[in-house]
Design a protein around this motif. Structure first.
Motif, PDB file in Angstrom:
ATOM      1  N   ASN A 109       0.825  -1.211   0.000  1.00 13.44           N
ATOM      2  CA  ASN A 109       0.000   0.000   0.000  1.00 13.44           C
ATOM      3  C   ASN A 109       0.858   1.259   0.000  1.00 13.44           C
ATOM      4  O   ASN A 109       0.553   2.234  -0.689  1.00 13.44           O
ATOM      5  CB  ASN A 109      -0.952   0.009   1.200  1.00 13.44           C
ATOM      6  CG  ASN A 109      -1.996  -1.087   1.103  1.00 13.44           C
ATOM      7  OD1 ASN A 109      -2.209  -1.689   0.052  1.00 13.44           O
ATOM      8  ND2 ASN A 109      -2.644  -1.373   2.219  1.00 13.44           N
ATOM      9  N   ARG A 164      -1.631   3.783  -2.428  1.00 15.08           N
ATOM     10  CA  ARG A 164      -3.089   3.581  -2.335  1.00 15.08           C
ATOM     11  C   ARG A 164      -3.330   2.217  -1.696  1.00 15.08           C
ATOM     12  O   ARG A 164      -2.407   1.409  -1.569  1.00 15.08           O
ATOM     13  CB  ARG A 164      -3.760   3.674  -3.694  1.00 15.08           C
ATOM     14  CG  ARG A 164      -3.342   2.598  -4.674  1.00 15.08           C
ATOM     15  CD  ARG A 164      -3.992   2.844  -6.051  1.00 15.08           C
ATOM     16  NE  ARG A 164      -3.490   1.940  -7.043  1.00 15.08           N
ATOM     17  CZ  ARG A 164      -3.987   0.730  -7.316  1.00 15.08           C
ATOM     18  NH1 ARG A 164      -5.014   0.280  -6.623  1.00 15.08           N
ATOM     19  NH2 ARG A 164      -3.453  -0.019  -8.250  1.00 15.08           N
ATOM     20  N   THR A 165      -4.562   1.952  -1.332  1.00 13.54           N
ATOM     21  CA  THR A 165      -4.888   0.670  -0.738  1.00 13.54           C
ATOM     22  C   THR A 165      -5.045  -0.381  -1.820  1.00 13.54           C
ATOM     23  O   THR A 165      -5.993  -0.350  -2.599  1.00 13.54           O
ATOM     24  CB  THR A 165      -6.174   0.762   0.114  1.00 13.54           C
ATOM     25  OG1 THR A 165      -5.968   1.718   1.141  1.00 13.54           O
ATOM     26  CG2 THR A 165      -6.524  -0.581   0.722  1.00 13.54           C
ATOM     27  N   PRO A 172      -6.197  -4.517   1.625  1.00  6.05           N
ATOM     28  CA  PRO A 172      -6.826  -3.893   2.798  1.00  6.05           C
ATOM     29  C   PRO A 172      -6.288  -4.477   4.113  1.00  6.05           C
ATOM     30  O   PRO A 172      -5.929  -5.645   4.185  1.00  6.05           O
ATOM     31  CB  PRO A 172      -8.301  -4.211   2.630  1.00  6.05           C
ATOM     32  CG  PRO A 172      -8.339  -5.400   1.727  1.00  6.05           C
ATOM     33  CD  PRO A 172      -7.117  -5.334   0.854  1.00  6.05           C
TER      34      PRO A 172
END
Length: 184
Positions: A173, A178-179, A182
């Protein structure tokens, strides 16, 4: 300063995979000779560095978690390498001390779960499973049960996988900005 959390998690995860492979019975006890160098190099030194970096950043909880578990890996290696063989060689039984050692780590890890309730689900799961590992391993030690010990090893393997995933997610990430993976 970069985030030392993925460093601590990957160090813990790899050390735990190696230990879990022996604890679970996937590899026989002669594999313990591979566990000790990993416990010292990754579990002790690298987690200690991660913990100290967290403290330098003013992050008490992860600083404590990584430095205390660095202490676990260092003391575990010493216990396995020196204490247990010396006691056995002298005709004694290291079971009670080893069982209390594991129980104390289980209790300490359980109270870290309470503190982790203010963090994220992944940290809660890692510490919750780890507390379970210590408590099951302690029970297996006191009971003299290889089967219970193997169960603790499999729970440790699951714990390690969660830690390794979390470390990978943090690095991926961050790199991708960005993811991508998760972290619950």
């Amino acid at each position: 300063m970069g985030d030392p959390f993925p460093l601590g998690l990957i160090s813990f995860g790899i050390s735990s995979v190696v230990l879990a492979s022996v604890m679970s019975g996937m590899f026989d006890a002669t594999g313990m000779s591979a566990v000790l160098p990993v416990a010292i190099a990754l579990g002790f030194f690298t987690e200690l560095i991660a913990g100290l970096l967290h403290f330098a950043r003013g992050e008490t909880f992860p600083g404590l978690v990584f430095t205390i578990f660095a202490g676990f890996w260092g003391s575990y290696a010493l216990l396995v390498q020196f204490y247990s063989p010396d006691v056995v060689k002298a005709g004694g039984d290291p079971t009670n001390v080893t069982g209390i050692y594991l129980l104390a780590w289980g209790v300490m890890t359980a109270y870290l779960v309470i503190a982790a309730l203010r963090t994220n689900l992944t940290t809660i799961v890692i510490l919750g499973l780890l507390a379970l590992v210590f408590l099951i391993a302690s029970w297996g030690t006191f009971a003299g049960s290889t089967g219970i010990g193997h169960t603790a090893g499999y729970v440790l393997l699951i714990t390690a996988i969660v830690a390794l995933y979390a470390s990978a997610a943090m690095i991926v990430n961050h790199t991708w900005e960005r993811t991508v993976l998760p972290i619950p």
